[in-house]
Motif scaffolding. Structure first.
Motif, PDB file in Angstrom:
ATOM      1  N   ILE A   1       0.865  -1.192   0.000  1.00  0.00           N
ATOM      2  CA  ILE A   1       0.000   0.000   0.000  1.00  0.00           C
ATOM      3  C   ILE A   1       0.898   1.238   0.000  1.00  0.00           C
ATOM      4  O   ILE A   1       1.690   1.442   0.928  1.00  0.00           O
ATOM      5  N   ILE A   2       0.781   2.027  -1.060  1.00  0.00           N
ATOM      6  CA  ILE A   2       1.589   3.251  -1.183  1.00  0.00           C
ATOM      7  C   ILE A   2       0.727   4.453  -0.829  1.00  0.00           C
ATOM      8  O   ILE A   2      -0.336   4.670  -1.413  1.00  0.00           O
ATOM      9  N   SER A   3       1.216   5.219   0.131  1.00  0.00           N
ATOM     10  CA  SER A   3       0.539   6.451   0.534  1.00  0.00           C
ATOM     11  C   SER A   3       1.449   7.617   0.135  1.00  0.00           C
ATOM     12  O   SER A   3       2.635   7.629   0.462  1.00  0.00           O
ATOM     13  N   ASP A   4       0.897   8.576  -0.577  1.00  0.00           N
ATOM     14  CA  ASP A   4       1.717   9.670  -1.116  1.00  0.00           C
ATOM     15  C   ASP A   4       1.004  10.998  -0.827  1.00  0.00           C
ATOM     16  O   ASP A   4      -0.179  11.002  -0.459  1.00  0.00           O
ATOM     17  N   LYS A   5       1.722  12.104  -0.996  1.00  0.00           N
ATOM     18  CA  LYS A   5       1.062  13.382  -0.714  1.00  0.00           C
ATOM     19  C   LYS A   5       1.779  14.546  -1.384  1.00  0.00           C
ATOM     20  O   LYS A   5       2.956  14.434  -1.748  1.00  0.00           O
ATOM     21  N   ALA A   6       1.061  15.643  -1.520  1.00  0.00           N
ATOM     22  CA  ALA A   6       1.650  16.867  -2.082  1.00  0.00           C
ATOM     23  C   ALA A   6       0.973  18.064  -1.441  1.00  0.00           C
ATOM     24  O   ALA A   6      -0.195  18.005  -1.059  1.00  0.00           O
ATOM     25  N   ARG A   7       1.767  19.154  -1.362  1.00  0.00           N
ATOM     26  CA  ARG A   7       1.266  20.358  -0.692  1.00  0.00           C
ATOM     27  C   ARG A   7       0.723  21.338  -1.731  1.00  0.00           C
ATOM     28  O   ARG A   7       1.315  22.382  -1.993  1.00  0.00           O
ATOM     29  N   PHE A   8      -0.357  20.962  -2.365  1.00  0.00           N
ATOM     30  CA  PHE A   8      -1.028  21.859  -3.312  1.00  0.00           C
ATOM     31  C   PHE A   8      -2.485  21.958  -2.894  1.00  0.00           C
ATOM     32  O   PHE A   8      -3.108  20.943  -2.567  1.00  0.00           O
ATOM     33  N   PHE A   9      -3.016  23.165  -2.933  1.00  0.00           N
ATOM     34  CA  PHE A   9      -4.356  23.361  -2.399  1.00  0.00           C
ATOM     35  C   PHE A   9      -5.375  23.656  -3.502  1.00  0.00           C
ATOM     36  O   PHE A   9      -6.564  23.522  -3.314  1.00  0.00           O
ATOM     37  N   ASP A  10      -4.858  24.035  -4.628  1.00  0.00           N
ATOM     38  CA  ASP A  10      -5.702  24.296  -5.791  1.00  0.00           C
ATOM     39  C   ASP A  10      -5.882  22.989  -6.578  1.00  0.00           C
ATOM     40  O   ASP A  10      -4.966  22.164  -6.658  1.00  0.00           O
ATOM     41  N   GLY A  11      -7.057  22.803  -7.158  1.00  0.00           N
ATOM     42  CA  GLY A  11      -7.367  21.550  -7.834  1.00  0.00           C
ATOM     43  C   GLY A  11      -6.469  21.246  -9.018  1.00  0.00           C
ATOM     44  O   GLY A  11      -5.962  20.124  -9.151  1.00  0.00           O
ATOM     45  N   ASP A  12      -6.247  22.229  -9.881  1.00  0.00           N
ATOM     46  CA  ASP A  12      -5.416  21.987 -11.068  1.00  0.00           C
ATOM     47  C   ASP A  12      -3.996  21.607 -10.662  1.00  0.00           C
ATOM     48  O   ASP A  12      -3.392  20.694 -11.225  1.00  0.00           O
ATOM     49  N   GLU A  13      -3.479  22.332  -9.668  1.00  0.00           N
ATOM     50  CA  GLU A  13      -2.105  22.039  -9.229  1.00  0.00           C
ATOM     51  C   GLU A  13      -2.019  20.645  -8.612  1.00  0.00           C
ATOM     52  O   GLU A  13      -1.065  19.908  -8.832  1.00  0.00           O
ATOM     53  N   MET A  14      -3.037  20.284  -7.830  1.00  0.00           N
ATOM     54  CA  MET A  14      -3.022  18.952  -7.221  1.00  0.00           C
ATOM     55  C   MET A  14      -3.124  17.865  -8.293  1.00  0.00           C
ATOM     56  O   MET A  14      -2.434  16.842  -8.229  1.00  0.00           O
ATOM     57  N   TYR A  15      -3.950  18.097  -9.278  1.00  0.00           N
ATOM     58  CA  TYR A  15      -4.098  17.100 -10.343  1.00  0.00           C
ATOM     59  C   TYR A  15      -2.733  16.853 -11.018  1.00  0.00           C
ATOM     60  O   TYR A  15      -2.310  15.711 -11.201  1.00  0.00           O
ATOM     61  N   GLY A  16      -2.044  17.952 -11.319  1.00  0.00           N
ATOM     62  CA  GLY A  16      -0.729  17.832 -11.956  1.00  0.00           C
ATOM     63  C   GLY A  16       0.275  17.140 -11.036  1.00  0.00           C
ATOM     64  O   GLY A  16       1.114  16.352 -11.497  1.00  0.00           O
ATOM     65  N   ALA A  17       0.188  17.433  -9.747  1.00  0.00           N
ATOM     66  CA  ALA A  17       1.133  16.831  -8.793  1.00  0.00           C
ATOM     67  C   ALA A  17       0.957  15.313  -8.747  1.00  0.00           C
ATOM     68  O   ALA A  17       1.930  14.559  -8.718  1.00  0.00           O
ATOM     69  N   VAL A  18      -0.291  14.878  -8.755  1.00  0.00           N
ATOM     70  CA  VAL A  18      -0.511  13.417  -8.689  1.00  0.00           C
ATOM     71  C   VAL A  18       0.028  12.751  -9.958  1.00  0.00           C
ATOM     72  O   VAL A  18       0.663  11.686  -9.897  1.00  0.00           O
ATOM     73  N   GLU A  19      -0.172  13.388 -11.097  1.00  0.00           N
ATOM     74  CA  GLU A  19       0.367  12.809 -12.335  1.00  0.00           C
ATOM     75  C   GLU A  19       1.890  12.737 -12.255  1.00  0.00           C
ATOM     76  O   GLU A  19       2.501  11.763 -12.685  1.00  0.00           O
ATOM     77  N   GLN A  20       2.497  13.773 -11.661  1.00  0.00           N
ATOM     78  CA  GLN A  20       3.961  13.763 -11.496  1.00  0.00           C
ATOM     79  C   GLN A  20       4.387  12.644 -10.543  1.00  0.00           C
ATOM     80  O   GLN A  20       5.380  11.947 -10.773  1.00  0.00           O
ATOM     81  N   SER A  21       3.622  12.459  -9.468  1.00  0.00           N
ATOM     82  CA  SER A  21       3.962  11.387  -8.520  1.00  0.00           C
ATOM     83  C   SER A  21       3.873  10.019  -9.191  1.00  0.00           C
ATOM     84  O   SER A  21       4.699   9.138  -8.938  1.00  0.00           O
ATOM     85  N   ILE A  22       2.869   9.843 -10.039  1.00  0.00           N
ATOM     86  CA  ILE A  22       2.728   8.555 -10.730  1.00  0.00           C
ATOM     87  C   ILE A  22       3.958   8.304 -11.612  1.00  0.00           C
ATOM     88  O   ILE A  22       4.488   7.189 -11.660  1.00  0.00           O
ATOM     89  N   GLU A  23       4.430   9.382 -12.228  1.00  0.00           N
ATOM     90  CA  GLU A  23       5.636   9.242 -13.063  1.00  0.00           C
ATOM     91  C   GLU A  23       6.847   8.918 -12.180  1.00  0.00           C
ATOM     92  O   GLU A  23       7.653   8.042 -12.498  1.00  0.00           O
ATOM     93  N   ASN A  24       6.959   9.613 -11.059  1.00  0.00           N
ATOM     94  CA  ASN A  24       8.097   9.386 -10.163  1.00  0.00           C
ATOM     95  C   ASN A  24       8.102   7.970  -9.598  1.00  0.00           C
ATOM     96  O   ASN A  24       9.136   7.322  -9.499  1.00  0.00           O
ATOM     97  N   LEU A  25       6.927   7.524  -9.203  1.00  0.00           N
ATOM     98  CA  LEU A  25       6.825   6.188  -8.596  1.00  0.00           C
ATOM     99  C   LEU A  25       6.900   5.082  -9.656  1.00  0.00           C
ATOM    100  O   LEU A  25       7.334   3.961  -9.363  1.00  0.00           O
ATOM    101  N   GLY A  26       6.424   5.405 -10.858  1.00  0.00           N
ATOM    102  CA  GLY A  26       6.251   4.340 -11.857  1.00  0.00           C
ATOM    103  C   GLY A  26       5.096   3.436 -11.470  1.00  0.00           C
ATOM    104  O   GLY A  26       4.965   2.310 -11.942  1.00  0.00           O
ATOM    105  N   GLU A  27       4.260   3.927 -10.601  1.00  0.00           N
ATOM    106  CA  GLU A  27       3.139   3.162 -10.037  1.00  0.00           C
ATOM    107  C   GLU A  27       2.011   4.136  -9.717  1.00  0.00           C
ATOM    108  O   GLU A  27       2.255   5.317  -9.498  1.00  0.00           O
ATOM    109  N   MET A  28       0.814   3.619  -9.621  1.00  0.00           N
ATOM    110  CA  MET A  28      -0.288   4.438  -9.102  1.00  0.00           C
ATOM    111  C   MET A  28      -0.235   4.381  -7.565  1.00  0.00           C
ATOM    112  O   MET A  28      -0.191   3.280  -7.007  1.00  0.00           O
TER     113      MET A  28
END
Ligand code: SF4
Ligand code: SF4
Length: 361
Positions: free
Chosen positions: A85-112
Motif C-alpha cells: 500500500i503506497i501512501s503519497d502526498k503533495a502540498r497543493f491546495f488548488d485543484g489543477d495544481e493537485m491534479y498535476g502533482a498526482v500525475e507527477q507522482s505517478i511518473e516518479n513512482l512508476g506506479e499508481m
C-alpha cells in the motif's frame, strides 16, 4: 505484525507503517533525521521492514521528501504490488495544481499510489482545499479516473481533520500525536464521526525527541492504544526498523498514563502540561498549542529550531496577553493551564536567550 482496518477502504494495514523521510538523500529542510541512503540501501531497508510484515509505506512528492518517492517506486517493483500500500502526498491546495502533482507522482513512482493526501492542510488553506475546484475535488476526480484508489487529508489541526471526517469525499486522514501530545487523539477517539475514516498517525516520536526518554515500545503502544489505523514511523536504519516492528508487544500492556509521561519528563525539566488538544482559542490569533510545544521541544533538545520558531511573534503575543481581559483561551483548557502567564514566561525565555547570545558576541 498485527493489521488494522483502514477505515472503510477495505484495506488492512500493518499497525506500524514506514515513513520514508529518513531514506531520502539530499539537502532537504525537513525536521526528522535522515541518512542520505543510496537507492539500493533504501530499497533493502524497505524490504527489511516488508519481511517483518509492514505493508504500508508513506512518502511525499519530490522534492518535499527529497528523492524518497523515487526510492519507494523502486522498492514497489521488487515486491508483490497487490500487497503493498503506497501512501503519497503533495502540498497543493488548488485543484489543477493537485491534479498535476498526482500525475507527477505517478511518473516518479512508476506506479499508481493507493492513497493520495493533500499535505499540510491548515486553517488558512482549508477552505480552498475543501472548496469547489480545490485539491480535494481533484483527488476525487483522480479516484474516479482510477489514478488513485483513495483520497486523504493530512493536517496537524483538529478542526481540519474534523472537517475531513465529516466529508464523504475523504477516505483517509493523517494526523499527528504521541504520548505527550495526545490531546488531539483523545478528541478524535471521543468523536464518533472519525470512526468511518482510516487514520494514520505521524509524529509518534515527536520528531525524534522522545526516544531515549521513553522506549520505542512505550511510544508506539501509546499511540496504538487509540482507535487509529496505524502508527507511522520514520525509519532509516535496521536498528530503527527492529525497534519499530518489535513483535508481540502491541496491545499487550497498558499504555503510559498522562501523569506517568509528565513524571518522566520532570526528571529533566518542568514541561508545560499541555497535551495539544487545541481547545484554546485566542481572538488575537496566537497559536497557543504551538508555542507550548516549542517550549517543551526547546528543553527536549531542539533549542535552536524551537527558539527560532518561538521568536516569530512571541513578543507580540505576550504584549496582547498583558492587555487581555477576556482570557477566552482559558475557558476550555482541560489541563487548567494559566495560559497568559506561560506565554509571558516563554517571551522572557526567548528574550534572555538572545540577550545572552549578544553578550557572548
Ligand atoms: S490571554 Fe493571551 S492568549 Fe489568551 S485570549 Fe488573551 S491574548 Fe489570547
Ligand atoms: S493549552 Fe490547554 S486547551 Fe490549549 S492545547 Fe494545551 S491543553 Fe489544550
Amino acid at each position: 505484525m498485527k493489521y488494522r482496518k483502514l477505515g472503510a477502504t477495505g484495506l488492512w494495514v500493518s499497525e506500524v507503517s514506514f515513513g520514508t523521510i529518513p531514506v531520502l538523500k539530499g539537502n532537504v529542510p525537513v525536521l526528522p533525521q535522515y541518512y542520505n541512503l543510496e537507492n539500493h540501501q533504501a530499497v533493502a531497508l524497505m524490504r527489511y521492514a516488508w519481511d517483518k510484515g509492514c505493508n504500508l509505506y508513506d512518502t511525499a512528492i519530490v522534492p518535499e521528501y527529497g528523492d524518497a518517492e523515487l526510492k519507494l517506486g523502486m522498492f514497489a517493483k521488487t515486491v508483490d504490488r497487490k500487497r503493498l500500500i503506497i501512501s503519497d502526498k503533495a502540498r497543493f491546495f488548488d485543484g489543477d495544481e493537485m491534479y498535476g502533482a498526482v500525475e507527477q507522482s505517478i511518473e516518479n513512482l512508476g506506479e499508481m499510489p493507493d492513497i493520495y493526501f493533500v499535505h499540510q492542510v491548515d486553517l488558512d488553506n482549508v477552505d480552498q482545499v475543501f472548496g469547489k475546484f480545490g485539491a480535494l475535488d481533484a483527488l476525487v476526480e483522480l479516484k474516479r479516473e482510477g489514478k488513485i484508489k483513495f483520497t486523504g487529508i493530512a493536517s496537524h489541526y483538529y478542526e481540519v481533520l474534523l472537517r475531513g471526517a465529516k466529508d464523504e469525499r475523504v477516505d483517509v486522514l493523517q494526523g499527528s500525536g504521541n504520548i505527550l501530545e495526545r490531546g488531539m487523539l483523545d478528541r478524535m477517539a471521543a468523536e464518533p464521526v472519525f470512526q468511518s475514516k482510516g487514520l494514520m498517525v505521524n509524529k509518534v516520536y515527536a520528531a525524534g525527541l522522545l526516544p531515549g526518554r521513553f522506549t520505542e515500545q512505550e511510544l508506539i503502544l501509546g499511540v496504538l492504544s487509540y482507535p487509529v489505523s496505524t502508527a507511522l514511523l520514520g525509519i532509516g536504519t535496521k536498528e530503527e526498523a527492529d525497534k519499530a516492528f518489535f513483535h508481540d508487544c502491541h496491545g499487550a500492556r497498558e499504555p503510559m498514563s498522562w501523569e506517568q509521561v509528565l513524571e518522566r519528563l520532570e526528571q529533566e525539566f518542568s514541561p508545560i502540561a499541555c497535551d495539544r488538544c487545541q481547545r484554546c482559542i485566542c481572538p488575537r490569533g496566537t497559536e497557543i498549542h504551538t508555542l507550548f510545544r516549542q517550549k517543551n521541544y526547546y528543553h527536549l533538545g531542539k533549542d535552536y529550531w524551537a527558539l527560532r520558531k518561538l521568536d516569530l511573534g512571541i513578543q507580540e503575543s505576550a504584549a496582547h496577553c498583558r492587555k487581555c481581559t477576556e482570557l477566552t483561551c482559558m475557558y476550555h483548557c482541560p489541563r487548567d493551564l494559566w495560559i497568559p502567564k506561560l506565554i509571558q514566561e516563554i517571551a522572557e525565555l526567548v528574550e534572555n536567550h538572545y540577550q545572552g547570545e549578544n553578550t557572548e558576541r
